[in-house]
Design an enzyme around this catalytic site. Structure first.
Site, mmCIF file in Angstrom:
data_model
loop_
_atom_site.group_PDB
_atom_site.id
_atom_site.type_symbol
_atom_site.label_atom_id
_atom_site.label_comp_id
_atom_site.label_asym_id
_atom_site.label_seq_id
_atom_site.Cartn_x
_atom_site.Cartn_y
_atom_site.Cartn_z
ATOM 1 N N SER A 138 0.878 -1.171 0.000
ATOM 2 C CA SER A 138 0.000 0.000 0.000
ATOM 3 C C SER A 138 0.912 1.217 0.000
ATOM 4 O O SER A 138 2.082 1.116 0.386
ATOM 5 C CB SER A 138 -0.845 0.001 1.273
ATOM 6 O OG SER A 138 -1.477 1.243 1.441
ATOM 7 N N TYR A 151 -2.065 -1.243 10.708
ATOM 8 C CA TYR A 151 -2.070 -1.524 9.271
ATOM 9 C C TYR A 151 -0.773 -1.015 8.629
ATOM 10 O O TYR A 151 -0.112 -1.736 7.874
ATOM 11 C CB TYR A 151 -3.279 -0.847 8.634
ATOM 12 C CG TYR A 151 -3.387 -1.052 7.139
ATOM 13 C CD1 TYR A 151 -3.711 -2.308 6.624
ATOM 14 C CD2 TYR A 151 -3.172 -0.006 6.243
ATOM 15 C CE1 TYR A 151 -3.811 -2.508 5.249
ATOM 16 C CE2 TYR A 151 -3.275 -0.209 4.872
ATOM 17 C CZ TYR A 151 -3.594 -1.460 4.385
ATOM 18 O OH TYR A 151 -3.686 -1.658 3.014
HETATM 19 N N1 LIG Z 1 -8.654 -0.602 -1.040
HETATM 20 C C1 LIG Z 1 -7.620 0.150 -0.775
HETATM 21 O O1 LIG Z 1 -7.730 1.395 -0.682
HETATM 22 C C2 LIG Z 1 -6.247 -0.461 -0.640
HETATM 23 C C3 LIG Z 1 -5.145 0.394 -0.710
HETATM 24 C C4 LIG Z 1 -3.868 -0.129 -0.588
HETATM 25 C C5 LIG Z 1 -3.703 -1.487 -0.399
HETATM 26 N N2 LIG Z 1 -4.771 -2.311 -0.329
HETATM 27 C C6 LIG Z 1 -4.520 -3.744 -0.110
HETATM 28 O O2 LIG Z 1 -5.113 -4.499 -1.131
HETATM 29 C C7 LIG Z 1 -5.389 -5.813 -0.689
HETATM 30 C C8 LIG Z 1 -6.799 -6.190 -1.119
HETATM 31 O O3 LIG Z 1 -7.746 -5.333 -0.509
HETATM 32 P P1 LIG Z 1 -9.015 -4.760 -1.281
HETATM 33 O O4 LIG Z 1 -8.869 -3.292 -1.361
HETATM 34 O O5 LIG Z 1 -9.272 -5.509 -2.525
HETATM 35 O O6 LIG Z 1 -10.151 -5.023 -0.188
HETATM 36 P P2 LIG Z 1 -11.310 -6.114 -0.094
HETATM 37 O O7 LIG Z 1 -12.254 -5.951 -1.212
HETATM 38 O O8 LIG Z 1 -11.813 -6.007 1.311
HETATM 39 O O9 LIG Z 1 -10.542 -7.496 -0.289
HETATM 40 C C9 LIG Z 1 -9.748 -8.081 0.704
HETATM 41 C C10 LIG Z 1 -9.632 -9.554 0.386
HETATM 42 O O10 LIG Z 1 -8.763 -10.163 1.359
HETATM 43 C C11 LIG Z 1 -9.441 -11.282 1.871
HETATM 44 N N3 LIG Z 1 -8.969 -11.692 3.194
HETATM 45 C C12 LIG Z 1 -8.979 -11.015 4.350
HETATM 46 N N4 LIG Z 1 -8.451 -11.768 5.339
HETATM 47 C C13 LIG Z 1 -8.104 -12.958 4.760
HETATM 48 C C14 LIG Z 1 -7.530 -14.152 5.233
HETATM 49 N N5 LIG Z 1 -7.216 -14.339 6.520
HETATM 50 N N6 LIG Z 1 -7.275 -15.158 4.343
HETATM 51 C C15 LIG Z 1 -7.604 -15.023 3.046
HETATM 52 N N7 LIG Z 1 -8.185 -13.924 2.552
HETATM 53 C C16 LIG Z 1 -8.433 -12.907 3.391
HETATM 54 C C17 LIG Z 1 -10.928 -10.902 1.864
HETATM 55 O O11 LIG Z 1 -11.742 -12.040 2.018
HETATM 56 P P3 LIG Z 1 -13.253 -11.966 2.592
HETATM 57 O O12 LIG Z 1 -14.126 -11.597 1.427
HETATM 58 O O13 LIG Z 1 -13.515 -13.356 3.085
HETATM 59 O O14 LIG Z 1 -13.279 -10.941 3.673
HETATM 60 C C18 LIG Z 1 -10.981 -10.273 0.478
HETATM 61 O O15 LIG Z 1 -11.015 -11.270 -0.509
HETATM 62 C C19 LIG Z 1 -5.168 -5.794 0.825
HETATM 63 O O16 LIG Z 1 -3.918 -6.403 1.112
HETATM 64 C C20 LIG Z 1 -5.118 -4.307 1.162
HETATM 65 O O17 LIG Z 1 -4.312 -4.048 2.280
HETATM 66 C C21 LIG Z 1 -6.048 -1.831 -0.442
#
Ligand SMILES: NC(=O)c1ccc[n+]([C@@H]2O[C@H](COP(=O)([O-])OP(=O)(O)OC[C@H]3O[C@@H](n4cnc5c(N)ncnc54)[C@H](OP(=O)(O)O)[C@@H]3O)[C@@H](O)[C@H]2O)c1
Length: 274
Positions: A138, A151
């Site tokens: 991130s 985080y």
């Molecule tokens: N959105 C942002 O602004 C942003 C910015 C920078 C970085 N990121 C990073 O991007 C990545 C994906 O996030 P996203 O934005 O796509 O959010 P998201 O839509 O909430 O997706 C997160 C994913 O991670 C899964 N997950 C959480 N805990 C887990 C576990 N213990 N084992 C396996 N899967 C797990 C969730 O599964 P469930 O559906 O079962 O909950 C979901 O599939 C994360 O690492 C996050 O830190 C996001």
């Protein structure tokens, strides 16, 4: 030879779009998720577009599910070309308000879960003398701000880990890249875990930061853009160590590069919660 990709956290957001993008790029893609009931959505798209996507149960907090998924993939395909470590969540709240258990859980998913997954695919990539590991960090892996120290520190740890891995894995032909998204429009903000202390001494700053992040989230970058960047990194012969995604990420990282530490702190206060 069929190329094989694994994506963790494929049930929604960045993982969902990345699994689809890899399959559209010709990879046999294992869209792994902790709740396979959520797999119907990606399988429907795969069916419509005739994509090679298989949903597997993998919870990065549960080592047994990592081992059994990777074993199945190796039994079936005998190789892994791409591993995208995407699974993760955000723990929101100031440090004094967070329990050590909550902090450990944050690191278990965002850091140790990713390490366990990497360790289980490295023997095969080393044997192949090829492969790429994509770690979804991130912009918060490069800059600190209040109300998210759990985080942020989990993503800072991931950045250090990835920098070290690049040196260690290069001689075996294995590449490592870090993806640094800014604010992306996904379920991330609705899935945030928050400290629930109503007597918090940090209520004011916590609310201001949440307001700032919520406003940014409304104008967030679509997750498809992160997926496109991952495809670009995977298809580059000599990928860069890091790929920021989104104008906000680029703006924050440029500011960090060009300002003194104190100037940057003042800039963050102004941009995020003044
Ligand atoms: N959105 C942002 O602004 C942003 C910015 C920078 C970085 N990121 C990073 O991007 C990545 C994906 O996030 P996203 O934005 O796509 O959010 P998201 O839509 O909430 O997706 C997160 C994913 O991670 C899964 N997950 C959480 N805990 C887990 C576990 N213990 N084992 C396996 N899967 C797990 C969730 O599964 P469930 O559906 O079962 O909950 C979901 O599939 C994360 O690492 C996050 O830190 C996001």
């Amino acid at each position: 030879m069929e190329k094989v990709a694994i994506v963790t956290g494929s049930s929604s957001g960045i993982g969902f779009e990345t699994a689809l993008a890899l399959a559209r790029d010709g990879y046999y893609t294992y869209a792994t998720m902790r709740d396979t009931k959520k797999g119907n959505k990606i399988l429907e798209v795969a069916k419509k577009e005739n994509l090679k996507i298989e949903v597997l149960h993998l919870d990065v907090d549960k080592e047994g599910t990592i081992k059994s998924s990777i074993k199945k993939i190796l039994d079936d395909k005998k190789r892994v070309d791409v591993l995208v470590n995407n699974a993760g969540y955000g723990l929101f709240g100031c440090l004094e308000d967070l329990s050590i258990e909550d902090l450990k859980s944050q690191f278990e998913t965002n850091f140790f879960g990713l390490i366990k997954t990497i360790q289980s695919v490295l023997p095969i990539m080393r044997k192949q003398r090829s492969g790429i590991i994509v770690n979804v960090s991130s912009v918060a892996g490069r800059i600190g701000f209040p109300a998210s120290p759990a985080y942020i520190s989990s993503k800072f740890a991931l950045e250090g880990l990835s920098e070290s891995m690049r040196f260690e894995l290069e001689p075996f032909g294995i590449k490592t890249v870090i993806i640094e998204p800014g604010v992306i429009k996904t379920n991330f903000f609705t899935s945030l875990k928050q400290s629930t202390r109503i007597d918090s001494a940090y209520k004011d700053i916590t609310e201001k930061v949440m307001k700032g992040l919520t406003m940014m989230a409304e104008m967030g970058t679509p997750p498809q853009e992160v997926a496109r960047t991952i495809i670009k990194a995977v298809n580059t012969e000599n990928p860069l160590p890091r790929y920021p995604v989104g104008n906000d990420a680029i703006m924050f990282l440029e500011a960090k590069k060009n300002k003194t530490d104190i100037e940057f702190e003042n800039y963050i206060k102004k941009e995020l919660y003044s």
